[in-house]
Design a protein around this motif. Structure first.
Motif, PDB file in Angstrom:
ATOM      1  N   GLU A   6       0.842  -1.273  -0.116  1.00 27.76           N
ATOM      2  CA  GLU A   6      -0.228   0.141  -0.001  1.00 27.76           C
ATOM      3  C   GLU A   6       0.753   1.180   0.130  1.00 27.76           C
ATOM      4  O   GLU A   6       1.801   1.425   0.612  1.00 27.76           O
ATOM      5  N   ASN A  33      -2.409  -6.800  -9.959  1.00 26.08           N
ATOM      6  CA  ASN A  33      -3.639  -5.677 -10.198  1.00 26.08           C
ATOM      7  C   ASN A  33      -2.993  -4.446  -9.440  1.00 26.08           C
ATOM      8  O   ASN A  33      -2.158  -4.404  -8.559  1.00 26.08           O
ATOM      9  N   CYS A  35      -4.826  -1.028  -7.844  1.00 20.28           N
ATOM     10  CA  CYS A  35      -6.049  -0.177  -7.526  1.00 20.28           C
ATOM     11  C   CYS A  35      -5.553   1.184  -6.999  1.00 20.28           C
ATOM     12  O   CYS A  35      -4.672   1.313  -6.223  1.00 20.28           O
ATOM     13  N   TYR A  36      -6.583   2.235  -7.162  1.00 15.25           N
ATOM     14  CA  TYR A  36      -6.414   3.595  -6.950  1.00 15.25           C
ATOM     15  C   TYR A  36      -7.598   4.205  -6.217  1.00 15.25           C
ATOM     16  O   TYR A  36      -8.689   3.794  -6.800  1.00 15.25           O
ATOM     17  N   GLY A  37      -7.490   4.736  -5.215  1.00 18.35           N
ATOM     18  CA  GLY A  37      -8.600   5.569  -4.414  1.00 18.35           C
ATOM     19  C   GLY A  37      -7.975   6.760  -3.994  1.00 18.35           C
ATOM     20  O   GLY A  37      -6.955   7.028  -3.938  1.00 18.35           O
TER      21      GLY A  37
END
Length: 65
Positions: A6, A33, A35-37
């Protein structure tokens, strides 16, 4: 073994810079993978600051025996 790393923005560094440096150290076949937020964080002065979080799911060379 599948692992997750992370990366979160802080006051002195950006998640995207750290994530890109980490991804550059991996082989393409290791990346599972990305993932973006983003979220808003309140500062002491009441102004909101956007923070980014990036999760990299990847295959490490380690095996679980």
């Amino acid at each position: 073994m599948i692992q997750v790393k992370e990366f979160v923005d802080t006051d002195s560094s950006y998640a995207v810079t750290m994530a890109n440096q980490f991804l550059a150290s991996l082989k393409d076949e290791q990346v599972v993978n990305v993932c973006y937020g983003s979220m808003m964080k309140s500062a002491l002065n009441g102004i909101g600051v956007q923070r980014s979080a990036i999760l990299v799911v990847y295959k490490s060379g380690e095996t679980n025996s």
